[in-house]
Design a protein around this motif. Structure first.
Motif, PDB file in Angstrom:
ATOM      1  N   VAL A 122      27.210  35.544  39.728  1.00 53.05           N
ATOM      2  CA  VAL A 122      26.594  34.340  39.186  1.00 53.05           C
ATOM      3  C   VAL A 122      27.284  33.079  39.696  1.00 53.05           C
ATOM      4  O   VAL A 122      26.626  32.100  40.052  1.00 53.05           O
ATOM      5  N   MET A 123      28.614  33.113  39.754  1.00 51.73           N
ATOM      6  CA  MET A 123      29.373  31.927  40.164  1.00 51.73           C
ATOM      7  C   MET A 123      29.532  31.918  41.684  1.00 51.73           C
ATOM      8  O   MET A 123      30.264  32.728  42.261  1.00 51.73           O
TER       9      MET A 123
ATOM     10  N   ASN B  24      26.870  38.500  25.635  1.00 60.02           N
ATOM     11  CA  ASN B  24      27.199  39.928  25.576  1.00 60.02           C
ATOM     12  C   ASN B  24      26.654  40.715  26.764  1.00 60.02           C
ATOM     13  O   ASN B  24      26.190  41.854  26.610  1.00 60.02           O
ATOM     14  N   HIS B  25      26.666  40.119  27.927  1.00 63.00           N
ATOM     15  CA  HIS B  25      26.166  40.793  29.131  1.00 63.00           C
ATOM     16  C   HIS B  25      26.956  42.082  29.358  1.00 63.00           C
ATOM     17  O   HIS B  25      28.174  42.138  29.178  1.00 63.00           O
ATOM     18  N   SER B  26      26.262  43.126  29.792  1.00 65.82           N
ATOM     19  CA  SER B  26      26.899  44.435  29.965  1.00 65.82           C
ATOM     20  C   SER B  26      27.545  44.586  31.339  1.00 65.82           C
ATOM     21  O   SER B  26      28.471  45.379  31.516  1.00 65.82           O
ATOM     22  N   ASP B  27      27.055  43.843  32.306  1.00 64.61           N
ATOM     23  CA  ASP B  27      27.607  43.906  33.667  1.00 64.61           C
ATOM     24  C   ASP B  27      28.572  42.740  33.844  1.00 64.61           C
ATOM     25  O   ASP B  27      28.176  41.574  33.806  1.00 64.61           O
ATOM     26  N   TYR B  28      29.876  43.063  34.058  1.00 67.30           N
ATOM     27  CA  TYR B  28      30.875  42.001  34.155  1.00 67.30           C
ATOM     28  C   TYR B  28      30.586  41.031  35.300  1.00 67.30           C
ATOM     29  O   TYR B  28      30.976  39.863  35.262  1.00 67.30           O
TER      30      TYR B  28
ATOM     31  N   GLY C  70      28.896  37.649  34.515  1.00 66.70           N
ATOM     32  CA  GLY C  70      29.584  36.652  33.698  1.00 66.70           C
ATOM     33  C   GLY C  70      30.721  36.009  34.465  1.00 66.70           C
ATOM     34  O   GLY C  70      30.620  35.753  35.667  1.00 66.70           O
ATOM     35  N   ALA C  71      31.821  35.748  33.768  1.00 65.32           N
ATOM     36  CA  ALA C  71      33.002  35.118  34.354  1.00 65.32           C
ATOM     37  C   ALA C  71      33.984  36.209  34.758  1.00 65.32           C
ATOM     38  O   ALA C  71      34.547  36.899  33.899  1.00 65.32           O
ATOM     39  N   THR C  72      34.157  36.386  36.044  1.00 66.81           N
ATOM     40  CA  THR C  72      35.050  37.430  36.540  1.00 66.81           C
ATOM     41  C   THR C  72      35.780  36.923  37.776  1.00 66.81           C
ATOM     42  O   THR C  72      35.249  36.095  38.528  1.00 66.81           O
TER      43      THR C  72
END
Length: 396
Positions: A223-224, A67-71, A74-76
């Motif tokens: 992150v990626m 439930n991370h608040s900053d997209y 995560g996976a974007t």
């Protein structure tokens, strides 16, 4: 840490006129298809897309929190969906043209080191993939669009999304994902190519580079991280033109006569007012061209060819003009009807097809005007002759 390097991909297209499709004046993409469009060619054919699979991997630099608040944590996915211009240069002539490209879809396969069933606490494999992200990755997050593709196994999920806008498409993890990898990069692209009928024949090349990484053209968040930082597209466009003129057998021997032949003068004493001959030809043309003259006999002031009488040495000018078939126009877009041909090439410097002209009839008009006919009849010479070369030249 990812290493800074570049991947190169060739984008090739060719224009070769097709007599079966004379109105279809566009390049054919000859780039080998890989990835999404290789698996589902009909989908791409309908959308006018082509796809490429690049051997770029993306690895998570840390865990993706639930439930991370900053997209961006995560996976974007954000791809260069805007049209980008690429200048391509003819290696023979130095002429330049502009090709445009946009990325219209994005896909990959995520791989987890821990089974999603374990991450979400049980259930089926498909259900666990879906529960991990709130929805299966076959369903594209807005503004990306569904493409109908989703293939999964215990640790992996392959997907492809259409990307109509240059904006982030993000999935939020509903459970903590310790680590993740994208095992390749698929992207679909669309091309806008120049009008090949206005291009010179030859080989055109140019390069466009896309940056890859956080905040770059291909942006998969913070992150990626990719193992390559640049995708270079090398464009190779080939233009193969047709310019062919066919004269019927015997058409190279032109005899100028009065209207209705010589009988009216011989039988009734009626003097001819002009001597002429209309010589038909067939032309096939996919490129611009110019026309000109070369003469066996030419005067300094006439700007046209002359006919010579061997018995008297008398010279008379012959007016030469051309009518081209519909679909061929001059530089101003006007039809070409009895356009005079001059030795200096004035007025015939550029003709161009609006579509591929395939073996259409045209006419070269030869005429000796009334004043010159009167001179010829008043003299003693009976025969006039001269070689005239009409030139169709694609080197414009």
């Amino acid at each position: 840490m990812p290493t800074a390097s570049a991947l190169t991909q060739e984008i090739s297209a060719i224009f070769r006129p097709d007599p079966a499709k004379p109105m279809e004046n566009k390049f054919t993409n000859t780039t080998p298809v890989s990835g999404y469009c290789a698996q589902l060619p009909r989908e791409c054919e309908i959308a006018g897309m082509f796809s490429i699979r690049m051997p770029i991997t993306f690895d998570s630099s840390k865990a993706i929190e639930a439930n991370h608040s900053d997209y961006r944590q995560g996976a974007t996915f954000k791809v260069p969906s805007d049209w980008r211009p690429v200048t391509v240069i003819n290696s023979g002539t130095g002429e330049s043209e502009v090709v445009e490209i946009r990325v219209s879809g994005i896909g990959s396969q995520y791989r987890l080191s821990v089974s999603p069933v374990e991450l979400v606490g049980g259930g089926s494999v498909y259900g666990a993939h879906e529960k991990l992200w709130g929805s299966a990755w076959v369903y594209a997050p807005a503004p990306c669009r569904y493409s109908g593709v989703g293939l999964y196994s215990t640790y992996q999920y392959a997907f492809f999304w259409k990307a109509p806008q240059q904006a982030a498409c993000s999935k939020q993890a509903k459970y903590r994902v310790p680590d993740m990898r994208y095992t390749y990069l698929d992207f679909a692209y669309e091309l806008r190519t120049p009008n090949p009928l206005k291009m010179s024949a030859g080989h055109y090349t140019g390069t466009l580079s896309y940056s890859v990484g956080p905040g770059q053209d291909f942006d998969m968040g913070d992150v990626m991280l990719p193992n390559d930082s640049v995708i270079s597209l090398n464009f190779n466009l080939e233009v193969q033109h047709t310019l062919k003129v066919e004269v019927p057998p015997g058409g190279n021997k032109v005899v100028l006569e009065p209207q209705g032949g010589w009988q009216a003068w011989l039988n009734q004493g009626r003097k001819p007012t002009r001597l002429f001959r209309d010589q038909t030809f067939h032309i096939s043309a996919s490129s611009r061209f110019k026309m000109g003259l070369q003469c066996q006999f030419a005067g300094s002031s006439d700007n046209t060819c002359l006919l010579w009488a061997p018995s008297s040495g008398q010279l008379v000018p012959v007016n030469i003009s051309v009518t081209l078939p519909n679909g061929l126009t001059d530089a101003a877009g006007q039809p070409v009807n009895r356009r005079r041909l001059y030795l200096d090439g004035s007025g015939t410097e550029l003709f161009q097809p609006g579509h591929y002209i395939d073996r259409r009839p045209g006419t070269v008009h030869f005429e000796v005007a009334r004043n010159q006919v009167e001179e010829m009849l008043a003299g003693e010479a009976k025969n006039y002759m001269g070689n005239v070369t009409v030139i169709w030249d694609s080197e414009v």
